[in-house]
Design a protein around this motif. Structure first.
Motif, short mmCIF file in Angstrom:
data_model
loop_
_atom_site.label_atom_id
_atom_site.label_comp_id
_atom_site.label_asym_id
_atom_site.label_seq_id
_atom_site.Cartn_x
_atom_site.Cartn_y
_atom_site.Cartn_z
N LYS A 1 -2.56 -2.13 -0.97
CA LYS A 1 -2.44 -0.88 -0.21
C LYS A 1 -2.71 -1.13 1.27
O LYS A 1 -3.38 -2.08 1.65
N LYS A 2 -2.16 -0.24 2.09
CA LYS A 2 -2.38 -0.25 3.54
C LYS A 2 -1.97 -1.58 4.17
O LYS A 2 -2.71 -2.18 4.95
N SER B 1 4.03 1.76 -0.25
CA SER B 1 2.70 2.31 0.05
C SER B 1 1.59 1.66 -0.77
O SER B 1 0.45 1.57 -0.32
N THR B 2 1.91 1.18 -1.97
CA THR B 2 0.88 0.60 -2.84
C THR B 2 1.14 -0.84 -3.23
O THR B 2 0.32 -1.44 -3.93
#
Length: 359
Positions: A261-262, A310-311
């Motif tokens: 993530k991120k 996103s993940t």
């Protein structure tokens, strides 16, 4: 190097930029009209919903309102000193002692003391020891990375060598008072905390510490400073994280999912070759995921691709033939399996085609 006389410092929360009064429109300033909120290790502003953990990230939260810049006036007022507390008589083992000083403990036998293991000295990379790499490319308008500076790079060599006034420590918020760990000044209001002038001087630094990290390693090697070298390498290793991954296949592709993530999409790269894939992903908090996967079978590198979602990071590997992969990675012993399952590829007798006919 200081800003021109015509420039003023904006006092709006979350802005802190310098502006020219003659070029100050109704939408020039992006700021926070609310107050800072620190709760359960989360930091944010009462006027918007975004919350972060690190103070540096909190300072980077973009303003949620626009308006004209407001000139800063006055200096931060220090918290009044409490006069009713007497000065300590002495400091023993880091503790303040009031009144009579207790007797010193008996001396330890020299032979016993010499047998005790010596505490290793740990070298610390200080903020004031960091600097931009020679010849580093810096974009005009880049803000100095040192805390409490705020100077913007103007594109000249004089900016690189200009004097920077900054804080080398970390923010300290304790029982209502606010300050920096590197100096003793404390204030009550958050606005006043942002105005506390730096306690260290040096040159501006416009690049992140990691840009200079390997220069520090090379210097430590050249100086044969083993302690510093071990610390720097340890810090570099700690920045690498492991990510869980999974995979599946279709008749023509192998899809690999790396759960992360991120991830900073712009700073993430994936390199494909016939027998391996190399991933270098950078997260928004500065950490990174670096791995090279040796592939069990060959792929068509030119037609492979990746997506940053996103993940997860998704790799789409184009098979070089119609074989079913028994595993994603090449075995550690490098032995290629002798039998494979094919996806409907047959020889003349109607049986699965042998491996050599599929090449």
């Amino acid at each position: 190097m200081t800003a021109t006389v015509s420039e003023q410092l904006c006092s709006n929360k979350g802005c802190g930029k310098r502006f020219n009064p003659s070029d100050n429109g109704n939408t020039s300033c992006e700021h926070h009209p609310g107050a800072p909120v620190f709760h359960d290790a989360l930091k944010g502003w009462s006027c918007c919903s975004k919350r972060v953990i690190e103070f540096d990230e909190f300072m980077k939260i973009g303003g949620c309102a626009v308006g004209p810049h407001v000139a800063s006036s006055g200096e931060a007022k220090a918290e009044p000193e409490k006069k009713d507390k007497p000065a300590p008589t002495a400091v023993v083992d880091g503790k303040e002692v009031y009144g009579a000083v207790p007797a010193a403990p008996a001396k330890v036998n020299a032979a016993v003391a010499s047998s005790a293991p010596a505490t290793p000295t740990v070298a610390v990379v200080r903020e004031e020891d960091l600097a931009d790499k020679d010849g580093a490319v810096i974009s005009t308008g880049t803000i100095c990375k040192r805390k409490a500076c705020g100077y913007a790079f103007q594109g000249t060599d004089a900016c690189r060598s200009g004097e920077c006034v900054f804080h080398s420590g970390s923010p300290v918020f304790h029982e209502g008072s606010k300050g920096w760990s590197c100096c003793s000044r404390k204030v009550l209001e958050f606005d006043e905390f942002l105005k506390i002038q730096g306690c260290k001087t040096g040159k501006h630094r416009f690049t992140d510490p990691e840009v200079h990290h390997f220069n520090l390693i090379y210097t430590a090697r050249a100086q044969k400073n083993l302690t510093s070298l071990q610390l720097l390498i340890k810090a570099d290793i700690e920045q690498n994280v492991e990510c869980r991954r999974d995979w599946y296949q279709t008749p023509t592709t192998v899809i690999v999912s790396i759960f992360a993530k991120k991830v900073d999409k712009a700073a993430t790269t994936v390199q494909f070759s016939e027998d391996k894939v190399s991933i270098n992903a950078k997260f928004q908090d500065g950490k990174k995921y670096v791995e090279t996967i040796p592939l069990a079978l060959a792929v068509d590198a030119a037609n492979c691709k990746f997506l940053v979602l996103s993940t997860k990071i998704e790799l789409v590997l184009k098979k070089a033939n119609g074989l079913s992969w028994p595993t994603l990675e090449m075995p550690a012993d490098g032995v290629v399996l002798k039998s494979f399952t094919t996806f409907g590829v047959r020889d003349g007798s109607g049986q699965d085609a042998p491996l050599h006919l599929l090449k």
